[in-house]
Design an enzyme around this catalytic site. Structure first.
Site, short mmCIF file in Angstrom:
data_model
loop_
_atom_site.label_atom_id
_atom_site.label_comp_id
_atom_site.label_asym_id
_atom_site.label_seq_id
_atom_site.Cartn_x
_atom_site.Cartn_y
_atom_site.Cartn_z
N TYR A 92 -52.33 31.89 0.31
CA TYR A 92 -52.34 33.31 0.66
C TYR A 92 -52.56 34.10 -0.61
CZ TYR A 92 -47.76 33.48 -1.49
OH TYR A 92 -46.74 33.41 -2.40
N THR A 122 -41.44 37.01 -6.39
CA THR A 122 -40.19 36.31 -6.71
C THR A 122 -40.27 35.49 -8.00
OG1 THR A 122 -40.81 34.39 -5.36
CG2 THR A 122 -39.55 36.13 -4.27
N ASP A 123 -41.49 35.16 -8.45
CA ASP A 123 -41.60 34.25 -9.60
C ASP A 123 -40.93 34.80 -10.86
OD1 ASP A 123 -42.97 32.52 -7.99
OD2 ASP A 123 -44.93 32.86 -8.88
N THR A 153 -45.40 38.27 -3.04
CA THR A 153 -45.56 37.70 -1.70
C THR A 153 -45.07 38.64 -0.62
OG1 THR A 153 -45.42 35.46 -2.57
CG2 THR A 153 -44.85 35.73 -0.26
N GLU A 174 -20.89 25.93 -30.50
CA GLU A 174 -20.30 24.73 -31.08
C GLU A 174 -20.18 24.92 -32.58
OE1 GLU A 174 -22.42 21.31 -29.78
OE2 GLU A 174 -21.84 21.69 -27.69
N1 ASP Z 1 -46.40 34.14 -6.72
C1 ASP Z 1 -45.63 35.13 -5.99
C2 ASP Z 1 -45.21 36.22 -6.96
O1 ASP Z 1 -44.31 36.02 -7.71
C3 ASP Z 1 -44.46 34.45 -5.39
C4 ASP Z 1 -43.55 35.33 -4.58
O2 ASP Z 1 -43.59 36.55 -4.61
O3 ASP Z 1 -42.71 34.75 -3.84
O4 ASP Z 1 -45.82 37.24 -6.96
#
Ligand code: ASP
Length: 332
Positions: free
Chosen positions: A27, A93-94, A14, A288
């Protein structure tokens, strides 16, 4: 900020995403090339000298061993290059936490290596990408960032690869958290505050980067999950069950129905490495007494997706002794 030379390896996400209209919900990730990105960044008057390389331009759902391998090679070369002071990886971010952790386990820690992403595409109202990137430049320019392994910058927070986890699908403020350690530093374009000294005891890589990544499935436990799921997963996803592993995203503290435990214990006695993690976001899974009887490993503070990465790397490095595997999870 001193005038450091940073290599920026771009993979998409993103942070390089474009909606085409500020009011659009959907997007496309991975649209802006690294040259354009660096030209925009340099126009802000940063002191650091930035050189870019496009490794990929994809949504991070499609990132795995092939791109990890390219990143590993590029970063290894950059670490050996006296002209480069630090490395930044732009990433979706994924799966950023997984790439960060895979690199953290396999790279030396002699130079700063910083992943950065964004929750909003570059043309969104209130886009966070460029600020996060400028923050990452500040972190990667600080020689004190070395010795802390791979770091992830999101918002004004710096997280260690081991701790970083994406906890929200929307919004910029608290999309990422660190567990069990929260942030290891606070950063803004103008300031960087570390919360402690570098923690890595030696400079070297902890494990050899795998040439082949063993397949390790994750069994997601839920109320009423059937023991037959274990066999289906292992048959479909473990090349040789006697030399493979599985991670359970257990309920609560890494728990699962008795029938599932029994089936996993049977396979563990034949050589399958079984790691109990938790599906709970901040789930600590301690060892455990039953783990000794069942031949299982406790994932401790690693979530299932990170437990899977560590187990893949251990298996690829021929670490199969249960005590050695548990020790790696105790101190990842
Ligand atoms: N779907 C995107 C990715 O991981 C989400 C992001 O970058 O925030 O490429």
């Amino acid at each position: 900020m001193s005038r450091s030379n940073l290599l920026v390896l771009a993979t998409g996400g993103t942070i390089a995403g474009i909606a085409g209209h500020a009011m659009r919900q959907d997007y496309r990730a991975g649209q802006i090339g690294i040259d354009q990105w660096l030209a925009d960044a340099q126009s802000l008057g940063m002191e650091a000298r930035l050189t870019g390389r496009q490794i990929a331009n994809v949504d991070s759902k499609d990132i795995g061993p092939a791109i990890w391998s390219e990143l590993y090679e590029a970063i290894t070369d950059a670490i050996a290059d006296d002209a480069i002071d630090g490395i930044i990886v732009t990433h979706g971010t994924d799966t950023a936490e997984e790439t960060a952790f895979a690199l953290d386990l396999t790279l030396p820690v002699t130079k700063p290596v910083v992943l950065v992403g964004a929750m909003r595409p570059a043309d969104a109202v209130g886009s966070d990408g460029m600020r996060n990137f400028v923050n990452a430049v500040r972190v990667a320019s600080d020689p004190d960032a070395a010795g802390r392994g791979v770091l992830l910058v999101m918002g004004d927070r710096v997280l260690a690869a081991r701790d970083a986890r994406k906890v929200r699908t929307r919004g910029t403020d608290d999309a990422f958290r660190g567990f069990p350690r929260g942030g290891v530093a606070l950063v803004t374009p103008g300031a960087l505050e570390w919360f402690g000294r570098p923690w890595r005891e030696s400079d070297g890589a902890r494990f050899t980067f795998p040439r082949e990544w063993p397949r390790v499935p994750i069994l997601y436990a839920a109320a009423g999950v059937e023991a037959a799921m274990v066999g289906r997963l292992v048959d479909a996803h473990c090349d040789d069950p006697a030399a493979s592993g599985i991670v359970v995203a257990g309920v609560g503290e890494g728990n699962m129905p008795e029938s599932v435990t029994a089936e996993l214990a049977r396979l563990a006695s034949e050589g399958l490495v079984v790691v109990r993690a938790s599906r709970v976001d901040e789930g600590l899974v301690d060892r455990e007494p039953e783990d000794a009887a069942n031949g299982s490993i406790a994932a401790r503070a690693l979530n299932p997706q990170k437990a899977r990465i560590l187990l893949k790397i251990l298996l690829a490095n021929a670490v199969r002794d249960p005590e050695a595997i548990q020790a790696a999870f105790d101190d990842p």
